[in-house]
Structure formats: C-alpha cells, structure tokens
Enzyme design. Structure first.
Site, mmCIF file in Angstrom:
data_model
loop_
_atom_site.group_PDB
_atom_site.id
_atom_site.type_symbol
_atom_site.label_atom_id
_atom_site.label_comp_id
_atom_site.label_asym_id
_atom_site.label_seq_id
_atom_site.Cartn_x
_atom_site.Cartn_y
_atom_site.Cartn_z
ATOM 1 C CD GLU A 1 -1.902 -10.073 4.614
ATOM 2 O OE1 GLU A 1 -1.965 -9.224 5.363
ATOM 3 O OE2 GLU A 1 -2.532 -10.028 3.738
ATOM 4 C CD GLU B 1 -2.309 -3.653 4.842
ATOM 5 O OE1 GLU B 1 -1.713 -4.521 4.424
ATOM 6 O OE2 GLU B 1 -3.401 -3.459 4.792
ATOM 7 C CG HIS C 1 0.571 -6.529 2.306
ATOM 8 N ND1 HIS C 1 -0.231 -5.928 1.649
ATOM 9 C CD2 HIS C 1 1.591 -7.104 1.394
ATOM 10 C CE1 HIS C 1 0.194 -5.839 0.613
ATOM 11 N NE2 HIS C 1 1.114 -6.506 0.335
ATOM 12 C CG HIS D 1 -1.748 -1.303 1.291
ATOM 13 N ND1 HIS D 1 -2.919 -1.465 0.417
ATOM 14 C CD2 HIS D 1 -1.538 -2.362 1.600
ATOM 15 C CE1 HIS D 1 -3.427 -2.691 0.481
ATOM 16 N NE2 HIS D 1 -2.495 -3.288 1.639
#
Length: 240
Positions: free
Chosen positions: A145, A24, A79, A10
């Site tokens: 993650e 995030e 992430h 992102h």
C-alpha cells in the site's frame, strides 16, 4: 529463469481510491510498469509478468488464476491506500501466510522503506489480512500500500517523480534480494523519462492548461527554460 508476477491493483471501470487529483489505478500501473522495466533490465535470469499493462478491469479471480497458471515464483500486488489519518506505507500478507510469504514481506517492506527514507514517509508496518491476492496465490505473495491518496501530504509526494522512482526502486531491490538475483555486469540502468508522454497524475492539469492555451500540448515531460517560462507568464497575463 525466475518468474515474478506484478499485479497493478484496480483498473478500467474500477479506479480504486480517488483523491487530490489522483486515481489509485494510475499510480499502481505506473509503478508496476517501472518495476518490470528495471528488474528485467538490471538483473539476470528474471521474467516479470503483469496482471495488466494497460487501463483495463480484471476480476480478482482472473488475476490470481493467471499468476498460478504461469507458475510464478512470487506475487506482489501494488496499491495505494485511503482512509485519512497520518498516511504512510504498509504491506500485507495473508493471515495464515507461509514462512516464504513472511520472508518476502520482510525483505520487500524493508527495501521500500529504505528507498522512501529521504521523503519522510510514515512506516505503518508489516500487517496481515484476509486479502484475496495474498490468500489465493499459490506462491509467496505480498500486497503493498504505497501511501495515501486522500492524505494531502502523501498525495503531494506521489505527484513527485522522484517518489515514484523510489517506490519502483524499493520494489525492485526487495524482489531481487528475496530471489537472490544477480545484477547484470556493467549494467546500471537509469530510468529514462519519455518527455512526450504526460504523467498519469498530471494528465488532468496538463489537459486543462493546454485547452486554455498556456501550452501547445507537446513535450509534457520536458524541462522548462526561462524563456519558455516567460512565454507562459505572458500567455497567462493575456488570459486575464
């Protein structure tokens, strides 16, 4: 010289998952920068390249194209998760991943979970999915993650510097093991905190507290003494 591509997920106009005062994109960037610093400082013969080193937006194609053009030996896309439930940590490879990607995932997942063990993080396992970063990368690629931003218990852990340090250490150890990197002789690098820079997760609270006059806006990362605590308490009392 081994080339490691670290992709902070992102960025810029795309915050990724948002919840519990966290974004995030900020956590992904903090971990990514930490991985670069420690891996290059502690190991010989490795160069860490980053998709982004600041809060900018990049298309997925731009990320994988740059990594492929650089001829990186592996790619890790970092992430945080969202979606509620019990939270935890998990890793992804492409659904039709190479044996090399499967090996990277196994080593990386194992090392990160070992680093997170003191914090009782739920292990959600090693998974496969049709994710762009893993599918379009020409080198072994894994997406991590790192806990759930929208799960209160996980968010509380992410807000602790020692958990961020553990995530960084786990990524570094996993990458180093996979590549067979050699540690620099006599080099054990402790990650030093810049006390003049506010942590991304604390920035909103720090700004609000400073505006209310509880703090003077300097040294956000410095330890607080009892006398400073007394001043803070009295300032809060006077604001009532």
């Amino acid at each position: 010289m081994k080339k490691v591509w670290i992709d902070a997920g992102h960025g810029g106009k795309d915050p990724g998952a948002v919840g519990n005062g966290l974004q995030e994109k900020d956590i992904a960037l903090t971990v990514s920068l930490g991985v670069k610093q420690r891996l290059e400082a502690e190991y010989e013969g490795v160069q860490v390249l980053l998709s982004r080193s600041t809060d900018v937006f990049l298309e997925l194609d731009d990320r994988t194209s740059a990594a492929n053009k650089a001829g990186a030996d592996l790619l890790v896309s970092i992430h945080c998760n969202a979606g509620g439930g019990a939270g935890g940590f998990e890793t992804f490879r492409y659904t039709n991943a190479s044996a090399a990607s499967r090996s990277l995932q196994n080593v990386l997942h194992t090392e990160i979970m070992a680093a997170l063990k003191p914090f009782n993080v739920n292990d959600r396992g090693q998974k496969a999915a049709n994710l762009h970063m893993c599918r379009e990368s020409k080198m072994p690629a894994v997406l991590t993650e790192n806990l759930f931003i929208d799960v209160a218990a996980d968010a509380a852990k992410i807000k602790r510097q020692e958990v961020i340090d553990a995530l960084i250490a786990g990524h570094v150890s996993g990458i180093a093991k996979y590549l067979g990197l050699k540690k620099k002789e006599g080099k054990t690098v402790a990650q030093e905190r810049d006390i003049n820079v506010v942590s991304s997760w604390a920035a909103p609270a720090w700004e609000a507290a400073t505006k209310k006059g509880y703090f003077d806006g300097t040294r956000p990362g410095a330890p607080i003494t009892r006398e400073e605590a007394a001043v803070l308490i009295m300032r809060m009392e006077n604001k009532k």
